[in-house]
Design an enzyme around this catalytic site. Structure first.
Site, PDB file in Angstrom:
ATOM      1  CG  ASN A 190      33.407  37.692  38.151  1.00  0.00           C
ATOM      2  OD1 ASN A 190      34.668  38.112  37.717  1.00  0.00           O
ATOM      3  ND2 ASN A 190      33.352  36.799  39.201  1.00  0.00           N
ATOM      4  CG  HIS A 208      33.482  31.724  40.220  1.00  0.00           C
ATOM      5  ND1 HIS A 208      34.447  32.185  41.182  1.00  0.00           N
ATOM      6  CD2 HIS A 208      33.129  30.416  40.701  1.00  0.00           C
ATOM      7  CE1 HIS A 208      34.667  31.246  41.976  1.00  0.00           C
ATOM      8  NE2 HIS A 208      33.661  30.357  41.825  1.00  0.00           N
ATOM      9  CB  SER A 264      43.687  33.347  29.274  1.00  0.00           C
ATOM     10  OG  SER A 264      42.979  33.127  30.164  1.00  0.00           O
TER      11      SER A 264
HETATM   12  C1  GRF Z   1      39.741  32.524  35.470  1.00  0.00           C
HETATM   13  O1  GRF Z   1      39.919  31.174  35.594  1.00  0.00           O
HETATM   14  C2  GRF Z   1      38.601  33.194  35.739  1.00  0.00           C
HETATM   15  O2  GRF Z   1      37.526  32.163  35.804  1.00  0.00           O
HETATM   16  C3  GRF Z   1      39.119  33.451  37.398  1.00  0.00           C
HETATM   17  O3  GRF Z   1      40.504  33.847  37.472  1.00  0.00           O
HETATM   18  C4  GRF Z   1      40.923  33.339  36.053  1.00  0.00           C
HETATM   19  C5  GRF Z   1      41.360  34.465  35.542  1.00  0.00           C
HETATM   20  O4  GRF Z   1      42.190  33.702  34.167  1.00  0.00           O
HETATM   21  N1  GRF Z   1      37.978  34.509  37.635  1.00  0.00           N
HETATM   22  P1  GRF Z   1      42.592  34.854  33.135  1.00  0.00           P
HETATM   23  O5  GRF Z   1      43.628  35.836  33.850  1.00  0.00           O
HETATM   24  O6  GRF Z   1      41.715  35.306  32.553  1.00  0.00           O
HETATM   25  O7  GRF Z   1      43.835  33.917  32.479  1.00  0.00           O
END
Ligand code: GRF
Length: 234
Positions: free
Chosen positions: A127, A129, A32
């Site tokens: 990244n 997080h 997402s």
């Molecule tokens: C997100 O919460 C991101 O912060 C973390 O992993 C999740 C990934 O979600 N690193 P998506 O695949 O981007 O929906």
């Protein structure tokens, strides 16, 4: 999600030419955040284009989303490289070079990266997080934030350094905890803001408005600081 059509024109970086940077998004799952970057990059004024999506899992749902947007995808299946982390990373690096990638965005990419790979992309890899770093590095951040009883939680976009979830921060999004929050409700409020700060942070980096200098996130005209440049409150 609304488009991020323009990065606020708060700073200029003399001598920088405006060319769209070629970005690869590395995913392992639903993608997402990847989708939010793709959406932002639809705007021709956005300083980055999503040129490639790479997954270490052939079944990552995000791959279909990228393909539906006619974005090139590649799968480098880490299970093929049993006990050979560098071999896996060399294969990823080869794909990135083949596509002439300028910037790498990790977006739910669930592999730890070696110092070798991180060095290849120093200052050019970010990244997202799901916590307010430096708190709650690692996994299960929403559960841990609830258990710790913190008043605020959120997400952070940061430069990637060899130590996990430890690089200089570019942007944070903050939400207040609700009394009846569960890990799910919290995750969903935080995720909505992730989808806003990641495109903003990538835009700033692609536009050379933020840089990694001597291990710090620097913006022209600002004093050296370890705090995030942008803080968004939900
Ligand atoms: C997100 O919460 C991101 O912060 C973390 O992993 C999740 C990934 O979600 N690193 P998506 O695949 O981007 O929906």
């Amino acid at each position: 999600m609304g488009r991020v059509s323009a990065i606020p024109d708060i700073l200029t970086w003399p001598g920088e030419e405006m060319t769209r940077k070629r970005v690869a998004v590395l995913i392992s799952g639903r993608g997402s955040n990847m989708a939010s970057l793709i959406e932002a990059a639809r705007d021709p004024d956005y300083p980055a284009e999503i040129a490639l999506v790479v997954s270490n899992r052939p079944d990552a749902a995000g791959l279909a989303g990228a393909r539906a947007e006619n974005i090139e995808t590649a799968v480098v299946d880490h299970t093929v490289f049993t006990k050979d982390r560098e071999g896996f990373e060399q294969a990823v690096q080869a794909v990135l070079e083949q596509h002439r990638i300028d910037i790498v965005c990790l977006a739910g990419f669930m592999r730890l990266l070696t110092p070798w790979f991180v060095r290849q992309w120093e200052g050019r890899m970010i990244n997202i997080h799901p916590a307010l770093l430096p708190d709650f590095k690692g996994l299960n951040t929403h559960e841990r934030a609830l258990a710790a009883g913190v008043k605020e939680h959120g997400a952070t976009v940061h430069f990637v350094v060899p130590e996990m979830d430890a690089g200089p921060m570019i942007a944070q999004a903050k939400v207040k905890m609700h009394e009846d929050d569960t890990a799910e409700t919290l995750a969903s409020r935080v995720l909505a803001l992730e989808h806003r700060i990641y495109p903003l942070a990538l835009g700033l980096l692609a536009d050379a408005r933020v840089r990694l200098v001597d291990g710090h996130c620097r913006v022209e005209g600002a004093l050296p600081d370890d705090n995030a440049l942008l803080v968004l409150r939900g």
